[in-house]
Design a protein around this motif. Sequence first.
Motif, mmCIF file in Angstrom:
data_model
loop_
_atom_site.group_PDB
_atom_site.id
_atom_site.type_symbol
_atom_site.label_atom_id
_atom_site.label_comp_id
_atom_site.label_asym_id
_atom_site.label_seq_id
_atom_site.Cartn_x
_atom_site.Cartn_y
_atom_site.Cartn_z
ATOM 1 N N PHE A 186 7.201 9.231 -26.154
ATOM 2 C CA PHE A 186 8.221 9.757 -24.542
ATOM 3 C C PHE A 186 7.911 9.692 -23.410
ATOM 4 O O PHE A 186 6.904 10.578 -23.520
ATOM 5 C CB PHE A 186 9.552 11.043 -25.667
ATOM 6 N N THR A 187 8.711 10.752 -22.386
ATOM 7 C CA THR A 187 8.772 11.117 -21.573
ATOM 8 C C THR A 187 8.262 12.441 -21.635
ATOM 9 O O THR A 187 8.633 13.459 -22.480
ATOM 10 C CB THR A 187 9.943 11.185 -20.701
ATOM 11 N N LEU A 188 6.858 12.887 -20.710
ATOM 12 C CA LEU A 188 6.195 14.035 -20.704
ATOM 13 C C LEU A 188 7.677 14.652 -19.372
ATOM 14 O O LEU A 188 7.701 14.499 -18.372
ATOM 15 C CB LEU A 188 5.551 14.005 -20.327
ATOM 16 N N LEU A 189 7.610 16.082 -20.205
ATOM 17 C CA LEU A 189 8.609 17.260 -19.188
ATOM 18 C C LEU A 189 7.138 18.202 -18.919
ATOM 19 O O LEU A 189 6.884 18.676 -19.696
ATOM 20 C CB LEU A 189 9.667 17.478 -19.284
ATOM 21 N N ARG A 190 7.035 18.223 -18.164
ATOM 22 C CA ARG A 190 6.336 19.790 -16.908
ATOM 23 C C ARG A 190 6.402 20.072 -16.030
ATOM 24 O O ARG A 190 7.308 19.751 -15.609
ATOM 25 C CB ARG A 190 4.817 19.257 -17.419
ATOM 26 N N SER A 191 5.412 21.385 -15.933
ATOM 27 C CA SER A 191 5.433 22.156 -14.438
ATOM 28 C C SER A 191 4.795 21.352 -13.069
ATOM 29 O O SER A 191 4.119 20.249 -13.634
ATOM 30 C CB SER A 191 5.005 23.506 -14.240
ATOM 31 N N TYR A 192 4.808 21.967 -12.191
ATOM 32 C CA TYR A 192 4.043 21.785 -10.940
ATOM 33 C C TYR A 192 2.153 21.319 -11.845
ATOM 34 O O TYR A 192 1.757 21.245 -10.701
ATOM 35 C CB TYR A 192 4.497 22.094 -9.856
ATOM 36 N N ARG A 193 1.972 21.907 -12.388
ATOM 37 C CA ARG A 193 1.006 22.220 -12.804
ATOM 38 C C ARG A 193 0.312 20.369 -13.590
ATOM 39 O O ARG A 193 0.604 20.922 -15.059
ATOM 40 C CB ARG A 193 0.060 23.836 -13.768
ATOM 41 N N ARG A 194 -0.367 19.983 -13.229
ATOM 42 C CA ARG A 194 -0.939 18.687 -13.811
ATOM 43 C C ARG A 194 -1.468 19.194 -15.021
ATOM 44 O O ARG A 194 -1.915 17.347 -15.394
ATOM 45 C CB ARG A 194 -1.582 17.665 -12.937
ATOM 46 N N ASP A 195 -2.190 19.712 -15.177
ATOM 47 C CA ASP A 195 -3.271 19.874 -16.646
ATOM 48 C C ASP A 195 -2.654 20.484 -17.864
ATOM 49 O O ASP A 195 -3.168 20.019 -18.762
ATOM 50 C CB ASP A 195 -4.567 20.099 -15.912
ATOM 51 N N GLU A 196 -1.361 20.128 -17.509
ATOM 52 C CA GLU A 196 -0.915 20.618 -19.182
ATOM 53 C C GLU A 196 -1.128 19.541 -20.315
ATOM 54 O O GLU A 196 -1.371 20.020 -21.547
ATOM 55 C CB GLU A 196 0.788 21.832 -18.929
ATOM 56 N N TRP A 197 -0.134 18.800 -20.242
ATOM 57 C CA TRP A 197 -0.190 17.506 -21.296
ATOM 58 C C TRP A 197 -1.912 17.590 -21.282
ATOM 59 O O TRP A 197 -1.577 17.114 -21.971
ATOM 60 C CB TRP A 197 0.608 16.798 -20.683
ATOM 61 N N THR A 198 -2.810 17.362 -20.479
ATOM 62 C CA THR A 198 -3.740 16.634 -20.638
ATOM 63 C C THR A 198 -4.803 18.007 -21.546
ATOM 64 O O THR A 198 -5.632 17.258 -22.263
ATOM 65 C CB THR A 198 -4.641 16.961 -19.687
ATOM 66 N N ALA A 199 -4.540 19.033 -21.586
ATOM 67 C CA ALA A 199 -5.107 19.938 -21.758
ATOM 68 C C ALA A 199 -4.935 20.482 -23.765
ATOM 69 O O ALA A 199 -5.692 20.689 -24.173
ATOM 70 C CB ALA A 199 -5.036 21.489 -21.300
ATOM 71 N N TRP A 200 -3.467 20.186 -23.583
ATOM 72 C CA TRP A 200 -2.752 19.665 -24.963
ATOM 73 C C TRP A 200 -3.096 18.773 -25.517
ATOM 74 O O TRP A 200 -3.496 19.157 -26.699
ATOM 75 C CB TRP A 200 -0.995 20.669 -24.362
ATOM 76 N N MET A 201 -3.338 18.115 -25.206
ATOM 77 C CA MET A 201 -3.366 16.901 -26.020
ATOM 78 C C MET A 201 -5.345 16.791 -26.354
ATOM 79 O O MET A 201 -5.424 16.093 -27.654
ATOM 80 C CB MET A 201 -3.418 15.463 -25.177
ATOM 81 N N GLN A 202 -5.566 16.912 -25.737
ATOM 82 C CA GLN A 202 -6.858 17.394 -25.495
ATOM 83 C C GLN A 202 -7.369 18.693 -27.354
ATOM 84 O O GLN A 202 -8.146 18.592 -28.015
ATOM 85 C CB GLN A 202 -7.683 17.518 -24.592
ATOM 86 N N ALA A 203 -6.497 19.557 -26.868
ATOM 87 C CA ALA A 203 -6.359 20.598 -27.833
ATOM 88 C C ALA A 203 -6.681 19.925 -29.131
ATOM 89 O O ALA A 203 -6.315 20.620 -30.753
ATOM 90 C CB ALA A 203 -6.087 21.833 -27.036
ATOM 91 N N ALA A 204 -5.077 19.325 -29.116
ATOM 92 C CA ALA A 204 -4.568 17.919 -30.470
ATOM 93 C C ALA A 204 -5.318 17.586 -30.691
ATOM 94 O O ALA A 204 -5.500 16.863 -31.652
ATOM 95 C CB ALA A 204 -3.067 18.130 -30.259
ATOM 96 N N GLY A 205 -6.819 16.996 -30.033
ATOM 97 C CA GLY A 205 -7.614 16.012 -31.123
ATOM 98 C C GLY A 205 -7.006 14.576 -30.409
ATOM 99 O O GLY A 205 -7.800 13.687 -31.165
ATOM 100 N N GLU A 206 -6.535 14.206 -29.074
ATOM 101 C CA GLU A 206 -6.050 12.912 -28.588
ATOM 102 C C GLU A 206 -6.270 12.694 -27.555
ATOM 103 O O GLU A 206 -7.076 13.905 -27.166
ATOM 104 C CB GLU A 206 -4.535 13.322 -29.123
ATOM 105 N N HIS A 207 -6.454 11.657 -27.342
ATOM 106 C CA HIS A 207 -6.064 11.031 -25.705
ATOM 107 C C HIS A 207 -5.741 11.251 -24.840
ATOM 108 O O HIS A 207 -4.190 12.046 -25.222
ATOM 109 C CB HIS A 207 -6.431 9.625 -25.994
ATOM 110 N N PRO A 208 -5.826 12.277 -23.720
ATOM 111 C CA PRO A 208 -5.048 12.681 -22.886
ATOM 112 C C PRO A 208 -4.130 11.283 -21.777
ATOM 113 O O PRO A 208 -4.125 10.330 -22.361
ATOM 114 C CB PRO A 208 -5.115 12.099 -21.944
ATOM 115 N N PRO A 209 -2.990 11.888 -21.613
ATOM 116 C CA PRO A 209 -1.971 10.441 -21.241
ATOM 117 C C PRO A 209 -2.860 9.885 -20.008
ATOM 118 O O PRO A 209 -2.964 10.700 -19.114
ATOM 119 C CB PRO A 209 -0.410 11.429 -20.932
#
Length: 291
Positions: A186-209
């Motif tokens: 799906f499309t990822l929605l985020r703020s101007y902080r670029r690292d949010e999804w990368t940090a969450w996916m890594q915390a969930a044990g997955e590869h970053p987008p």
Amino acid sequence: MTRSYLPLNSLRAFEAAARHLSFTHAAIELNVTHSAISQHVKTLEQHLNCQLFVRVSRGLMLTTEGENLLPVLNDSFDRIAGMLDRFANHQAQEKLKIGVVGTFATGVLFSQLDDFRRGYPHIDLQLSTHNNRVDPAAEGLDYTIRYGGGAWHGTEAVFLCYAPLAPLCSPDIAASLHSPADILRFTLLRSYRRDEWTAWMQAAGEHPPSPTHRVMVFDSSVTMLEAAQAGVGIAIAPVDMFTHLLASERIVQPFATQIELGSYWLTRLQSRAETPAMREFSRWLVEKMKK
């Protein structure tokens, strides 16, 4: 701060004469003689080392210096008169200007304003919202409520609350998510902080987008969640600020994993001296956030 000498009587005489463009009318308003107004204006001109009026065939005309001075005095005397009227009516109030990041405003502050106004009726609270990028000096703010690490140059910050981030989406999208990896469909929605999804996916044990993944960037989590409700994509946002949407089931948190990249802080410029109203608001808000 030690102020230079203020010739208040002369300033008042000039302000009245400048409004009327007449020494006579100014004298009537202030209940003094024409010569007293004339002398006060002359004294002020000597003090400022410039001419404030010139005489023309129809009376008086302001010089450039006089035109510059008049609106400052108008505003100052109006504010003094307004405050004195409040004291006379036993309604003396202190203004308090606060800029608050929109997510915290809708998630916490707005629901508490009635409580504050009941407890502190003498404080005239003036709110403006911002997208976490704010200039408190330019905007004349007493306090700003921001999201971040608590360190801003020339600023004192008081901790308010943690703001853990997690994916939030519509119920329809949530029904198709079986593992965190499915988010990347799906499309990822985020703020101007670029690292949010990368940090969450890594915390969930997955590869970053990947760098080319579909992303929509928002300057407000409030508008981001509007897009998430409409099924535009999956948002990453501070969960505790959207409990009302979660309770209504308009928004779902599909996975329990949360990350902390910042907190909410009450901040003021170190150059801004605290007023009684500022201290009262700070104590009230900090106590509210402990509950």
